[in-house]
Design a protein around this motif. Structure first.
Motif, PDB file in Angstrom:
ATOM      1  N   LEU A   3      -1.534 -33.107 -20.740  1.00 16.92           N
ATOM      2  CA  LEU A   3      -2.320 -32.138 -19.989  1.00 16.92           C
ATOM      3  C   LEU A   3      -2.165 -32.382 -18.498  1.00 16.92           C
ATOM      4  N   LEU A   4      -2.154 -31.299 -17.756  1.00 17.56           N
ATOM      5  CA  LEU A   4      -2.040 -31.407 -16.314  1.00 17.56           C
ATOM      6  C   LEU A   4      -3.284 -32.049 -15.713  1.00 17.56           C
ATOM      7  N   GLU A   5      -4.419 -31.903 -16.373  1.00 15.73           N
ATOM      8  CA  GLU A   5      -5.664 -32.454 -15.858  1.00 15.73           C
ATOM      9  C   GLU A   5      -5.829 -33.934 -16.171  1.00 15.73           C
ATOM     10  N   SER A   6      -4.967 -34.482 -17.016  1.00 11.37           N
ATOM     11  CA  SER A   6      -5.095 -35.881 -17.444  1.00 11.37           C
ATOM     12  C   SER A   6      -4.282 -36.780 -16.519  1.00 11.37           C
ATOM     13  N   LEU A   7      -4.948 -37.741 -15.885  1.00 11.68           N
ATOM     14  CA  LEU A   7      -4.262 -38.692 -15.017  1.00 11.68           C
ATOM     15  C   LEU A   7      -3.344 -39.604 -15.815  1.00 11.68           C
ATOM     16  N   ASP A   8      -3.752 -39.990 -17.005  1.00  7.95           N
ATOM     17  CA  ASP A   8      -2.901 -40.844 -17.850  1.00  7.95           C
ATOM     18  C   ASP A   8      -1.590 -40.156 -18.169  1.00  7.95           C
ATOM     19  N   ASP A   9      -1.649 -38.874 -18.531  1.00  3.96           N
ATOM     20  CA  ASP A   9      -0.429 -38.148 -18.862  1.00  3.96           C
ATOM     21  C   ASP A   9       0.480 -38.009 -17.643  1.00  3.96           C
ATOM     22  N   LEU A  10      -0.119 -37.785 -16.477  1.00  2.00           N
ATOM     23  CA  LEU A  10       0.701 -37.670 -15.272  1.00  2.00           C
ATOM     24  C   LEU A  10       1.407 -38.977 -14.946  1.00  2.00           C
ATOM     25  N   LEU A  11       0.719 -40.097 -15.114  1.00  2.00           N
ATOM     26  CA  LEU A  11       1.347 -41.386 -14.826  1.00  2.00           C
ATOM     27  C   LEU A  11       2.458 -41.694 -15.822  1.00  2.00           C
ATOM     28  N   ARG A  12       2.242 -41.367 -17.094  1.00  2.00           N
ATOM     29  CA  ARG A  12       3.297 -41.597 -18.083  1.00  2.00           C
ATOM     30  C   ARG A  12       4.496 -40.688 -17.830  1.00  2.00           C
ATOM     31  N   ALA A  13       4.245 -39.477 -17.324  1.00  2.00           N
ATOM     32  CA  ALA A  13       5.341 -38.551 -17.053  1.00  2.00           C
ATOM     33  C   ALA A  13       6.157 -38.944 -15.830  1.00  2.00           C
ATOM     34  N   GLY A  14       5.717 -39.936 -15.099  1.00  2.00           N
ATOM     35  CA  GLY A  14       6.484 -40.394 -13.946  1.00  2.00           C
ATOM     36  C   GLY A  14       6.044 -39.780 -12.644  1.00  2.00           C
ATOM     37  N   MET A  15       4.740 -39.599 -12.478  1.00  2.00           N
ATOM     38  CA  MET A  15       4.249 -39.025 -11.233  1.00  2.00           C
ATOM     39  C   MET A  15       4.573 -39.918 -10.050  1.00  2.00           C
ATOM     40  N   LEU A  16       4.608 -41.223 -10.268  1.00  2.00           N
ATOM     41  CA  LEU A  16       4.907 -42.148  -9.184  1.00  2.00           C
ATOM     42  C   LEU A  16       6.382 -42.130  -8.824  1.00  2.00           C
ATOM     43  N   GLN A  17       7.229 -41.769  -9.754  1.00  2.00           N
ATOM     44  CA  GLN A  17       8.670 -41.704  -9.495  1.00  2.00           C
ATOM     45  C   GLN A  17       9.138 -40.290  -9.184  1.00  2.00           C
ATOM     46  N   PRO A  21      16.353 -36.666 -13.006  1.00  2.00           N
ATOM     47  CA  PRO A  21      15.784 -36.488 -14.347  1.00  2.00           C
ATOM     48  C   PRO A  21      14.745 -35.371 -14.359  1.00  2.00           C
ATOM     49  N   ILE A  22      14.660 -34.690 -15.478  1.00  2.00           N
ATOM     50  CA  ILE A  22      13.720 -33.575 -15.658  1.00  2.00           C
ATOM     51  C   ILE A  22      12.781 -33.924 -16.795  1.00  2.00           C
ATOM     52  N   ILE A  23      11.476 -33.890 -16.527  1.00  2.00           N
ATOM     53  CA  ILE A  23      10.454 -34.143 -17.548  1.00  2.00           C
ATOM     54  C   ILE A  23       9.662 -32.866 -17.743  1.00  2.00           C
ATOM     55  N   ILE A  24       9.689 -32.334 -18.946  1.00  2.00           N
ATOM     56  CA  ILE A  24       8.949 -31.118 -19.300  1.00  2.00           C
ATOM     57  C   ILE A  24       7.661 -31.544 -19.979  1.00  2.00           C
ATOM     58  N   MET A  25       6.542 -31.363 -19.322  1.00  2.00           N
ATOM     59  CA  MET A  25       5.234 -31.733 -19.865  1.00  2.00           C
ATOM     60  C   MET A  25       4.524 -30.471 -20.329  1.00  2.00           C
ATOM     61  N   VAL A  26       4.298 -30.382 -21.643  1.00  2.00           N
ATOM     62  CA  VAL A  26       3.681 -29.201 -22.239  1.00  2.00           C
ATOM     63  C   VAL A  26       2.416 -29.613 -22.960  1.00  2.00           C
ATOM     64  N   GLU A  27       1.531 -28.647 -23.165  1.00  2.00           N
ATOM     65  CA  GLU A  27       0.266 -28.911 -23.849  1.00  2.00           C
ATOM     66  C   GLU A  27       0.379 -28.726 -25.352  1.00  2.00           C
ATOM     67  N   LYS A  28       1.301 -27.900 -25.796  1.00  2.00           N
ATOM     68  CA  LYS A  28       1.436 -27.604 -27.218  1.00  2.00           C
ATOM     69  C   LYS A  28       2.693 -28.263 -27.764  1.00  2.00           C
ATOM     70  N   SER A  29       2.787 -28.324 -29.046  1.00  2.00           N
ATOM     71  CA  SER A  29       3.950 -28.927 -29.691  1.00  2.00           C
ATOM     72  C   SER A  29       5.202 -28.089 -29.423  1.00  2.00           C
ATOM     73  N   VAL A  30       6.347 -28.743 -29.446  1.00  2.00           N
ATOM     74  CA  VAL A  30       7.624 -28.110 -29.145  1.00  2.00           C
ATOM     75  C   VAL A  30       8.359 -27.820 -30.448  1.00  2.00           C
ATOM     76  N   ASP A  31       8.936 -26.614 -30.554  1.00  2.00           N
ATOM     77  CA  ASP A  31       9.643 -26.267 -31.784  1.00  2.00           C
ATOM     78  C   ASP A  31      11.067 -26.808 -31.735  1.00  2.00           C
ATOM     79  N   ASN A  32      11.696 -26.823 -32.894  1.00  2.00           N
ATOM     80  CA  ASN A  32      13.042 -27.403 -33.008  1.00  2.00           C
ATOM     81  C   ASN A  32      14.089 -26.591 -32.264  1.00  2.00           C
ATOM     82  N   ASN A  33      13.914 -25.286 -32.154  1.00  2.00           N
ATOM     83  CA  ASN A  33      14.896 -24.474 -31.446  1.00  2.00           C
ATOM     84  C   ASN A  33      15.007 -24.891 -29.984  1.00  2.00           C
ATOM     85  N   PHE A  34      13.861 -25.159 -29.378  1.00  2.00           N
ATOM     86  CA  PHE A  34      13.888 -25.595 -27.985  1.00  2.00           C
ATOM     87  C   PHE A  34      14.516 -26.980 -27.857  1.00  2.00           C
TER      88      PHE A  34
END
Length: 1215
Positions: free
Chosen positions: A911-925, A882-895
């Motif tokens: 955010l890359l600096e946020s531990l909560d965001d990293l855990l939700r993105a699947g840092m443990l997996q 699986p591929i998780i794309i974590m971005v700081e800004k909103s994503v447009d419809n074309n993408f």
């Protein structure tokens, strides 16, 4: 009534009047004005004649002064003055008649009078023509006063004959000649329509001014000294003037009378006024010239070769990298490099260009590629090539200051900031596009090498000869890094020019191997001109690549037909038969033209001489008594002889990696005994008996070898045969009856068992097109699972095809795994529940494989090049991650439209600096995290601080999640020394010293020994610049890299994949034997090794431990604190705490590096990963060594569904 219009027209015609229009008035004054002033050519001729007359009067004065031998006799006929003697000899008497009068010949007097009258009439005529109401201003001008002093006295002497010998300072005409020369420069520019340098004109004027001062002073001193007691010649006066003006003042010659002394004072004062003014003008022009740079002369352009580099800004790193890479090639040493940029050079770049190595070959020109005049200055139409580079590291200073000010005042929204950051790259591409168009319009035939930032802008410059899109290559390299470790390092070393001498003085073995193999590059040669490959004409590609590597150590990786529309093909497979017109592409330390071929290696000759004394009476291979079969077996280049091991339990006590096995030759029936001398230290005998159970069906001509018992004494001891290095793979069994019998030999009657052998590589593909297979492949008992049953998510059906949505214009579609029905946009956001799913973090998805996280500032269209290699059609479905794309800004419809068709691709805002965001993105997996460079980092006041945000964030992840592999993109390659920084890592500090040493030696890639780079954990887009530079010499460099990374697909061209070496695979032993096995079975070509070694493997470096801030024996206080913080966050997010692995991975104490094109006899090690080029449409047989299916120990869920892996997989799924 009908005739009235005609009558009116006749009347009008009779009233017409002929009018002549004159451009100039026909009066005499206007005609003279046109001839003397307005007409450029006539004015030029008149000024040339006038300048000649002025110089002639000066020459006549010097001739008269030199010929005047009796100054005391002067004046006897002038005003009837009689010479008087001095009153006292002690007193310095002054003979004034010698100053007032001179003695001149009649012919000279007449000539001087004529010239004076002509000059005076011309001045009066010009005074009349230029009269505009203020005649006093014109009369009082300096030139008019000088003209009056040098001309009017001659007219007076004509009217008043007694003044015939009156002295006239005609030498002052040199100043009038100087003024005429200044005007002549302007006239020449107008007439010839050429723009000469203002600095050249100013230097000329300065030289003429100095000459005028010297002539004036020398002539004046000489004339005044005529009235003294000593007769000073003209040369002596000239010598005195030069010595005085140079402030030397020897004192051997001096002026004696006070008029001369006064004149010297006045001339020195005049020089102090005139010369500084001229020097100031020239200094200002020099400063401006340094700012604007020079001009590449037309004469040099016709006689020398040069290339032009255009860029918005020239930074030190960019210029230094270009020059080092460009001049690394021997035949480019005579080229000139012209740097064209609209900005002033930085001080560091100015210092670089003053280095003697570059000062004579690099020319800087400040100008714009959009101006034809600047393109003429750099002789763009005569250049060999034009490199157009995009600014990467800097934003406009004004925009950066405004953006920073807005952010400080909190008046800038995140959306507007994102737009500004994106528009920065767009503006950089727009400038590049306009420069490319301007150069193409000015010089249509010049080769263009263009660097573009964003792939959606690439189609504007498709007409260029070579185009490198940074985002395309960047994301493709990062994706391949997740599949084949250190692909970025492999490609970077491959496209850099290196001598292969880096690390040769190192004490560590891995540095020597790594540095030596880093010198491998890709070269090309036509088959009929090659000694490497010429002998393989008419043979298959795989046969040629294996034998060339075995014989010469070169790796043939690609081929290209001579046809006009033929594409370059990587590993076209055994179906491709080589022709003499084919172009071969190979990897080697140096190109074949620079190679020396040694027929007999000195070591081999030494071994043969040592063996002469030990020869026995047994027949040799060359003996006529030996059968033809014996000679045939010993002469086959790819012959492989296998040895036996004893019993199913390996009773010899040897480990599998210590047991030797050899390639086999062709099968020969019957029993025979052979004895080998000369190249064999000890005699042996063997028979050719088939084992009906094991060997009767051995495919590919396997030759089983069994030991015979002689004199009723069984022998099981095995010894290694010492043979020349060229045939090291032909290792034979030991002789029977040897006295040194192993003490570990099994008992008599022990069961003998044969391990699988290596087949020879076929010269031609078989007629039935069936692939060759080993009788006993390594994983023969593995079952191939049907891929059609391999579905992961209910309700989702997969297919193979091309992406339905094109991410940008000019995208090259690649076949990959797709969803039959694209996902709704709401289902693409990972942590947001919708009507179709209720999951809020990656752990709830329960994927069978660990995921890959890519963290970026915003979702760029180029990210599709990151997804496609990970979803390539040739990769088995069950190995996809699986591929998780974590971005700081909103994503447009074309993408979202682009990624909705790919399976298991999600995005989330975080955010890359946020531990909560990293855990939700699947840092443990996750087993791999990719961190992309931030665009907003360009706002840093200090250039090298642009990577500060990424470095600190990655360091935090490195400490919190020590088991995760982190791949980071940096703006500046020099900042890689801060990646995974550990203050107590003395080995890393030793590598820092190594980098400094290599840089002092002149290495272009001195950072190669940095551990993060060697392991492939860091990457900088600036490393790709050399690929564009190398394409000037190697026009195939970009095409080969694109094929390797999967950015392009060519018919019958292979692709890059990987193959791990497990402990069960060590029977293969060497890289050369692996080369043969791959070429003979799956037709794959190995091109390198990714090796990981422990600190204990570096014996010479044991004194430098790789320590960490955390203790490997247990938790330190800081380690416990970090673990508790992560567990608290996990508890807050309802994540199972047991999934967090807080132990420090032992990989921190290991060194990973890349070996490009290893030697044939290099031994393989456990956990080696082999870089392969797999042929397109190759045999659908199992790979000889497929990877083993493993899951990370950090996955604790019980609902994982394990699947058997197909043997044809070449994907590393060892997580």
């Amino acid at each position: 009534m009908a005739l009235e219009p005609d009558l009116k027209s006749d009347c009008i015609e009779k009233q017409e009047v002929h009018v002549e229009y004159f451009v100039n008035e026909q009066s005499i004054k206007e005609r003279l004005h046109l001839y003397f002033i307005k007409n450029q050519r006539s004015t030029l001729r008149i000024r040339l004649i006038n300048c000649f007359f002025k110089l002639l009067t000066v020459v006549l004065y010097l001739v008269r002064a030199i010929a005047d031998d009796e100054p005391k006799a002067a004046g006897k006929h002038c005003f009837n003055i009689v010479a008087d003697s001095c009153k006292s000899t002690a007193e310095k008497c002054i003979y004034w008649p010698a100053i007032l009068c001179v003695d001149r010949e009649d012919w000279m007097y007449g000539l001087q009078c004529a010239l004076a009258i002509i000059n005076l009439l011309q001045v009066l005529l010009l005074l009349f023509l230029n009269y505009k109401g203020n005649i006093l201003q014109q009369i009082m001008s300096v030139s008019m006063v000088l003209e009056a002093i040098t001309s009017i006295p001659f007219v007076i002497t004509i009217v008043y004959p007694p003044s015939h010998d009156l002295f006239v300072p005609v030498f002052l005409n040199c100043w009038l000649a100087k003024e005429l020369l200044e005007n002549l420069f302007n006239d020449l520019h107008r007439v010839m329509q050429r723009h000469h340098s203002a600095l050249t004109q100013q230097v000329f004027i300065l030289i003429v001014t100095i000459l005028c001062l010297i002539i004036t002073c020398a002539c004046g001193i000489h004339h005044l000294e005529r009235a003294g007691q000593s007769d000073m010649s003209v040369f002596e006066a000239l010598y005195f003037t030069v010595v005085t003006f140079s402030t030397v003042g020897y004192g051997d010659i001096k002026v004696e009378i006070w008029p001369s002394q006064l004149f010297v004072i006045l001339m020195i004062a005049a020089a102090l006024v005139v010369l500084p003014v001229q020097m100031e003008k020239m200094a200002l022009l020099l400063i401006e010239k340094q700012k604007q740079g020079g001009t590449y002369s037309n004469h040099r352009a016709r006689t020398e070769k040069h290339v032009v580099v255009c860029a918005s800004m020239l930074h030190y790193d960019l210029v230094n990298d270009f020059l080092n890479e460009f001049y690394a090639h021997a035949h480019l040493q005579d080229f000139f490099v012209v740097l064209l940029t609209p900005c002033e050079l930085e001080p560091t770049v100015k210092w670089l260009l003053q280095v003697p190595l570059w000062s004579q070959r690099v020319i800087y020109i400040q100008g714009s590629a959009l101006k034809d005049i600047d393109l003429v200055r750099c002789r763009m139409d005569q250049a060999e090539a034009c490199f157009i580079l995009s600014p990467r590291n800097k934003m406009d200073r004004i925009e950066a200051a405004l953006l920073k000010n807005w952010k400080r005042k909190k008046r800038l929204s995140e959306k507007l900031e994102s737009i500004i950051n994106r528009s920065y790259r767009d503006r950089a591409d727009q400038q590049t596009i306009l420069r490319t168009w301007a150069v193409k319009d000015f010089a249509p035939n010049i080769p263009l090498y263009v660097q573009i930032m964003k792939p959606e802008n690439k189609f504007h410059v498709q007409f260029a000869d070579h185009v490198v899109c940074e985002d395309e290559f960047k994301y493709a390299l990062l994706a391949n890094n997740c599949l084949c470790p250190a692909t970025s390092t492999f490609v970077t070393l491959l496209i850099h020019t290196s001598r292969g001498v880096e690390g040769e003085t190192a004490s560590s073995q891995w540095q020597k191997i790594y540095g030596r193999c880093s010198g491998n590059e890709i070269y090309h040669i036509q088959l009929k001109q090659s000694q490497f490959f010429g002998e393989y004409e008419g043979k298959s590609f795989t046969f040629a690549t294996f034998n060339a590597h075995k014989k010469y150590g070169v790796s043939l990786i690609g081929i290209k037909r001579q046809d006009c529309n033929a594409d370059l093909q990587l590993n076209p497979g055994p179906k491709h038969i080589l022709k003499d017109t084919d172009t071969c592409y190979y990897m080697n330390i140096t190109k074949e033209e620079y190679s020396a071929f040694i027929l007999a290696h000195p070591r081999e000759e030494k071994e043969k001489l040592e063996k002469k004394d030990s020869k026995s009476s047994s027949p040799t291979v060359g003996d006529p008594n030996v059968s033809k079969l014996e000679s045939a077996i010993c002469s086959v280049g790819t012959l492989a002889l296998e040895m036996h091991h004893y019993g199913p339990n390996n009773s010899t006590g040897e480990s599998p990696e210590k047991q030797r096995t050899e390639p086999t030759g062709q099968e020969n029936p019957g029993n025979a005994t052979y004895h080998f001398d000369d190249d064999v230290e000890s005699h042996f005998s063997y028979d050719l008996d088939h084992d009906d159970d094991d060997d009767s069906n051995s495919g590919g001509g396997t030759l089983p070898i069994e030991m015979r018992e002689q004199n009723n004494h069984p022998t099981y001891e095995r010894s290694t045969l010492q043979v020349p290095s060229g045939d090291r793979h032909l290792l034979m069994p030991p002789p029977a009856g040897e006295e040194n019998v192993s003490s570990d030999a099994p008992p008599i009657g022990a069961r003998r068992q044969r391990r699988p052998s290596i087949m020879p590589v076929s010269e031609m593909i078989m007629a039935d097109n069936s692939p060759l297979r080993d009788h006993k492949p390594l994983y023969a008992h593995k079952e191939v699972q049907d891929e059609s049953e391999d579905t992961w998510e209910e309700g989702e059906k997969w297919t193979k095809g091309y992406p339905p949505v094109m991410p940008y214009i000019g995208y090259s579609p690649m076949m990959c795994h797709l969803l039959e029905t694209p996902k709704p946009h709401c289902c693409l956001e990972l942590d947001k529940p919708c009507d179709h799913k209720s999951w809020t973090h990656a752990g709830e998805y329960n994927w069978p494989n660990n995921n890959i996280i890519i963290a970026a500032e915003y979702a760029a269209q180029g990210m599709v090049n990151f997804i496609v290699p990970l979803r390539a059609h040739f990769r088995p479905k069950h190995t996809l991650k699986p591929i998780i794309i974590m971005v700081e800004k909103s994503v447009d419809n074309n993408f979202l439209e682009c990624i909705s068709s790919f399976p298991m691709v999600y995005f989330m805002i975080g955010l890359l600096e946020s531990l909560d965001d990293l855990l939700r993105a699947g840092m443990l997996q996750s087993d791999t995290v990719v961190v992309v460079d931030r665009e907003s980092s360009k706002l840093a006041e200090e250039d090298y601080m642009a990577d500060a945000n990424q470095i600190v964030a990655v360091q935090t992840m490195f400490r919190l999640f020590p088991s995760t592999t982190i791949i980071t993109e940096l703006t500046h390659a020099a900042n890689m020394r801060f990646m995974q920084f550990r203050a107590k890592d003395f080995y890393a500090l030793r590598m820092a010293e190594k980098q400094k040493l290599e840089k002092e030696k002149g290495s272009n890639i001195s950072y190669m020994f940095r551990l993060p780079f060697a392991a492939g954990n860091v990457f900088s887009a600036s490393m790709l610049d050399t690929m564009l530079y190398q394409s000037f010499v190697k026009d195939y460099a970009i095409s080969i890299v694109r094929l390797l990374l999967g950015l392009d697909q060519a018919t019958n061209s292979g692709y890059l994949c990987e193959l791990p070496i497990t402990p069960e695979d060590l029977w293969i032993r060497t890289y050369g034997r692996l080369y043969q096995k791959l070429c003979s079975t799956s037709h794959e070509i190995p091109i390198g090794i990714y090796r990981t070694v422990g600190q204990a493997d570096n014996k010479s470096e044991c004194s430098l431990p790789m320590e960490d801030d955390d203790s490997l024996q247990g938790f330190s206080g800081e380690r416990k604190e970090l673990a508790n913080m992560v567990r608290i966050k996990m508890k807050k997010l309802d994540l199972p705490e047991e999934e967090y692995d807080s132990e420090v991975s032992d990989k921190r104490n290991k060194i990973s590096y890349v070996i490009i094109n290893p030697s044939f006899d290099m031994k393989l090690e456990v956990d080696d990963i082999i870089y392969l080029i797999k042929p397109a449409g190759g045999p659908k047989t199992p790979s000889p060594m497929p990877p083993r299916r493993k899951f990370s120990s950090r996955r604790k869920t019980t609902h994982q569904r394990f699947r058997a892996e197909p043997q044809g997989s070449n994907v590393d799924t060892k997580l």
